[in-house]
Structures are given as structure tokens and as C-alpha cells.
Scaffold this active site. Sequence first.
Site, PDB file in Angstrom:
ATOM      1  N   VAL A  61      39.197  38.337  47.141  1.00  0.00           N
ATOM      2  CA  VAL A  61      39.697  38.774  48.453  1.00  0.00           C
ATOM      3  C   VAL A  61      38.874  39.901  49.072  1.00  0.00           C
ATOM      4  O   VAL A  61      39.062  40.230  50.243  1.00  0.00           O
ATOM      5  CB  VAL A  61      41.199  39.181  48.420  1.00  0.00           C
ATOM      6  N   ASN A  87      49.120  41.071  47.548  1.00  0.00           N
ATOM      7  CA  ASN A  87      49.553  41.611  46.256  1.00  0.00           C
ATOM      8  C   ASN A  87      48.383  42.039  45.371  1.00  0.00           C
ATOM      9  O   ASN A  87      48.536  42.941  44.551  1.00  0.00           O
ATOM     10  CB  ASN A  87      50.399  40.539  45.545  1.00  0.00           C
ATOM     11  N   TYR A 156      44.115  55.126  44.279  1.00  0.00           N
ATOM     12  CA  TYR A 156      45.276  54.224  44.317  1.00  0.00           C
ATOM     13  C   TYR A 156      46.352  54.780  45.260  1.00  0.00           C
ATOM     14  O   TYR A 156      46.892  54.043  46.099  1.00  0.00           O
ATOM     15  CB  TYR A 156      45.821  54.069  42.894  1.00  0.00           C
ATOM     16  N   ALA A 158      46.030  56.904  47.730  1.00  0.00           N
ATOM     17  CA  ALA A 158      45.580  56.838  49.128  1.00  0.00           C
ATOM     18  C   ALA A 158      45.692  55.416  49.662  1.00  0.00           C
ATOM     19  O   ALA A 158      46.118  55.188  50.802  1.00  0.00           O
ATOM     20  CB  ALA A 158      44.138  57.329  49.231  1.00  0.00           C
TER      21      ALA A 158
HETATM   22  N1  LIG Z   1      53.022  46.616  37.754  1.00  0.00           N
HETATM   23  C1  LIG Z   1      53.490  47.681  38.375  1.00  0.00           C
HETATM   24  O1  LIG Z   1      54.183  48.505  37.777  1.00  0.00           O
HETATM   25  C2  LIG Z   1      53.206  47.905  39.843  1.00  0.00           C
HETATM   26  C3  LIG Z   1      53.884  48.939  40.478  1.00  0.00           C
HETATM   27  C4  LIG Z   1      53.665  49.169  41.823  1.00  0.00           C
HETATM   28  C5  LIG Z   1      52.795  48.365  42.525  1.00  0.00           C
HETATM   29  N2  LIG Z   1      52.139  47.367  41.881  1.00  0.00           N
HETATM   30  C6  LIG Z   1      51.224  46.557  42.673  1.00  0.00           C
HETATM   31  O2  LIG Z   1      51.501  45.201  42.461  1.00  0.00           O
HETATM   32  C7  LIG Z   1      50.314  44.440  42.641  1.00  0.00           C
HETATM   33  C8  LIG Z   1      50.129  43.531  41.435  1.00  0.00           C
HETATM   34  O3  LIG Z   1      49.926  44.346  40.293  1.00  0.00           O
HETATM   35  P1  LIG Z   1      50.213  43.840  38.797  1.00  0.00           P
HETATM   36  O4  LIG Z   1      50.930  44.931  38.124  1.00  0.00           O
HETATM   37  O5  LIG Z   1      50.784  42.489  38.799  1.00  0.00           O
HETATM   38  O6  LIG Z   1      48.713  43.878  38.215  1.00  0.00           O
HETATM   39  P2  LIG Z   1      47.827  42.774  37.491  1.00  0.00           P
HETATM   40  O7  LIG Z   1      48.607  41.982  36.504  1.00  0.00           O
HETATM   41  O8  LIG Z   1      46.619  43.525  37.009  1.00  0.00           O
HETATM   42  O9  LIG Z   1      47.422  41.794  38.674  1.00  0.00           O
HETATM   43  C9  LIG Z   1      46.435  42.093  39.628  1.00  0.00           C
HETATM   44  C10 LIG Z   1      46.033  40.805  40.295  1.00  0.00           C
HETATM   45  O10 LIG Z   1      45.067  41.079  41.307  1.00  0.00           O
HETATM   46  C11 LIG Z   1      44.054  40.100  41.217  1.00  0.00           C
HETATM   47  N3  LIG Z   1      42.807  40.592  41.754  1.00  0.00           N
HETATM   48  C12 LIG Z   1      42.139  41.723  41.414  1.00  0.00           C
HETATM   49  N4  LIG Z   1      41.000  41.815  42.103  1.00  0.00           N
HETATM   50  C13 LIG Z   1      40.942  40.715  42.912  1.00  0.00           C
HETATM   51  C14 LIG Z   1      40.003  40.241  43.861  1.00  0.00           C
HETATM   52  N5  LIG Z   1      38.881  40.934  44.141  1.00  0.00           N
HETATM   53  N6  LIG Z   1      40.266  39.081  44.496  1.00  0.00           N
HETATM   54  C15 LIG Z   1      41.393  38.376  44.224  1.00  0.00           C
HETATM   55  N7  LIG Z   1      42.330  38.784  43.346  1.00  0.00           N
HETATM   56  C16 LIG Z   1      42.093  39.940  42.693  1.00  0.00           C
HETATM   57  C17 LIG Z   1      43.948  39.772  39.732  1.00  0.00           C
HETATM   58  O11 LIG Z   1      43.442  38.465  39.537  1.00  0.00           O
HETATM   59  P3  LIG Z   1      41.952  38.070  39.127  1.00  0.00           P
HETATM   60  O12 LIG Z   1      41.474  39.087  38.145  1.00  0.00           O
HETATM   61  O13 LIG Z   1      42.121  36.704  38.532  1.00  0.00           O
HETATM   62  O14 LIG Z   1      41.175  38.038  40.398  1.00  0.00           O
HETATM   63  C18 LIG Z   1      45.407  39.814  39.325  1.00  0.00           C
HETATM   64  O15 LIG Z   1      46.016  38.551  39.537  1.00  0.00           O
HETATM   65  C19 LIG Z   1      49.181  45.445  42.850  1.00  0.00           C
HETATM   66  O16 LIG Z   1      48.929  45.598  44.232  1.00  0.00           O
HETATM   67  C20 LIG Z   1      49.764  46.719  42.294  1.00  0.00           C
HETATM   68  O17 LIG Z   1      49.194  47.871  42.875  1.00  0.00           O
HETATM   69  C21 LIG Z   1      52.321  47.113  40.556  1.00  0.00           C
END
Ligand SMILES: NC(=O)c1ccc[n+]([C@@H]2O[C@H](COP(=O)([O-])OP(=O)(O)OC[C@H]3O[C@@H](n4cnc5c(N)ncnc54)[C@H](OP(=O)(O)O)[C@@H]3O)[C@@H](O)[C@H]2O)c1
Length: 252
Positions: A61, A87, A156, A158
Site C-alpha cells: 500500500v 488497517n 507511531y 504522530a
Molecule cells: N494489535 C493492537 O494492539 C493494535 C492496537 C491499536 C491499533 N492497532 C492497529 O491495527 C492495525 C493492524 O495491526 P495488527 O496488530 O493486526 O498488526 P499485524 O498483525 O502486524 O498486521 C499488520 C498488517 O499490515 C500489513 N502491512 C504492513 N505493511 C504493509 C504494506 N506496505 N502494504 C500492505 N500491507 C502491509 C501486514 O501484511 P504484510 O506483511 O503481508 O504486507 C499485516 O497484515 C495497525 O494499523 C495497528 O497500528 C493495533
Amino acid sequence: MPAEMDGRVVIITGASSGLGAQLARAIGAAGGIPVLAARRAERLDALTQEIPNADPVVCDVTDEADRERLIDGVIERHGRLDGLINNAGSGATAPALRTLTGTFANVLDLNLIAPFALSCLAAERMRNANGAGGSIVNIASVMGLRSIGEIPDAAYVASKAGIIGLTRELASQWGRYKIRVNAVAPGFFASEMTAELGEDPEQFPKFLLSRTPLGRGGRTGELDDAVLFLLGPGSGFVTGTVLSVDGGMAAA
Ligand SMILES: NC(=O)c1ccc[n+]([C@@H]2O[C@H](COP(=O)([O-])OP(=O)(O)OC[C@H]3O[C@@H](n4cnc5c(N)ncnc54)[C@H](OP(=O)(O)O)[C@@H]3O)[C@@H](O)[C@H]2O)c1
């Protein structure tokens, strides 16, 4: 199965793991067509086996050509785009004085610039959709609303504060096109990104649980209803808002 997702086409970025994969399952289970966008093809293939309606698109993305291919492909294959969940995201945990500006920029590129660019591409299609409009949901974070000393991450924080402002601004500009833009601010959930916290949200580190009025982390699936609500017609008069799903952490 809530009828309101029937046949709706929703792109989920970062669908190859964690919260994105879970949201894709929820949209599929509600009768929608989840478009799975991420870089890891094998992960997307596995998830596609699990969700009968899923449409996998391997893409980065942060790459402009990939973003255009993602949106154009959805319109070609499905003839419509009803929702976008921005996401995909990551962090760069380190004290600010040890964070390189290049690292800071990379986090902003993924967490803020890519959602902005994808939202614009999606909005162009949604506003031309015979007045149907659409719904964009940005996945922010409790860390966009408050700092947590034990997890220093200026980039993050910011980016997540930025996407909350962006949500408000795009909602303000695009209401005239019937495009609603909202954010969800999750607290802490077990995922690859939060692997250091452990897998059991009831047993997350004390510094997090002591700041969480409900005394635990988020359980698998606890984000689903909030996001489905913001995508669907039940939130038809809701735009520009941030819905915290964090056990009260932002409020405490
Ligand atoms: N888990 C939490 O506690 C939490 C809390 C608050 C907010 N969030 C937010 O929720 C969202 C998902 O986080 P998560 O916890 O599920 O983390 P995660 O398991 O590490 O998932 C991150 C996802 O982003 C994808 N990604 C990363 N770089 C990418 C790129 N350049 N192009 C396309 N896809 C990309 C990864 O897929 P690929 O590597 O296959 O590309 C992966 O599917 C994030 O925005 C995070 O900031 C999470």
C-alpha cells in the site's frame, strides 16, 4: 448474519494477519465480499480458503502503482466499492532521540500517507457510484489519543494522531458525496505487532492492565462489531468520529 453487509465490497488493507485478518473473517461471515490487501501472498491464499467470498490482492500500500491496481481491480471485478478499511500499519518503538528521521518517515508513509492516498482513490469511485456513497474506516490506536511511557514511539503516535485528524477532515470534505469517514481506536490486542505483550489479553503486562479500567486487553473479535457498525447503514448519520475500543484506556 446481519443482512446489511450482503454483497458489499470492502477492501481491508493489512488483511494477512492480526486485526485485519479477523475483520476480513467478520465481513465475510456477515455476507460481504472482503478484498484482502497485503504483501504476503501465501497468507492471503490461506485466508481465502477460509472465507468463501474473499478476493485476495497482493500489494504494497505504500506503492502508488499498487494502490491504483488495487482500486481499479476491485471496480473491474465487482463493479462497485462500498467500503475501505485502512488497517495496514506498523510502529518503530524507540525513544525519540534514537529514532532516525528515515524510520519516522517510513512509519508515516505506511500509517498515514498510504491511507490518505487510498482513501482519495476510493472516494473518486464512491462519489461516482450513482449517489450510493461509501464508508471509510481508519484503524487508529489508543496511542493516537494518549501516550504510554513504557512504549515510546514518536512516529507511531504522530501517525495515529494524524489519522484521527485526517478522518475528521475527510469526513468534513466528503459528506457532500455521501462518503462517511470514521476511525476506530483500538486498545491492545494480541497480534504479530504486539507479540512482546504475549498471546493472552487477560495476562498482558501490568503497566497496560493497570491503565485499563476493564483490566484486560482486547479479545479476538472484539473489534468486529464496531467496524461493521461504522461500515453499515446503522451508522448512516455518523461521520468524522473516533470510536475507542480499548477497555477505557483512552479515558483513564
Ligand atoms: N494489535 C493492537 O494492539 C493494535 C492496537 C491499536 C491499533 N492497532 C492497529 O491495527 C492495525 C493492524 O495491526 P495488527 O496488530 O493486526 O498488526 P499485524 O498483525 O502486524 O498486521 C499488520 C498488517 O499490515 C500489513 N502491512 C504492513 N505493511 C504493509 C504494506 N506496505 N502494504 C500492505 N500491507 C502491509 C501486514 O501484511 P504484510 O506483511 O503481508 O504486507 C499485516 O497484515 C495497525 O494499523 C495497528 O497500528 C493495533
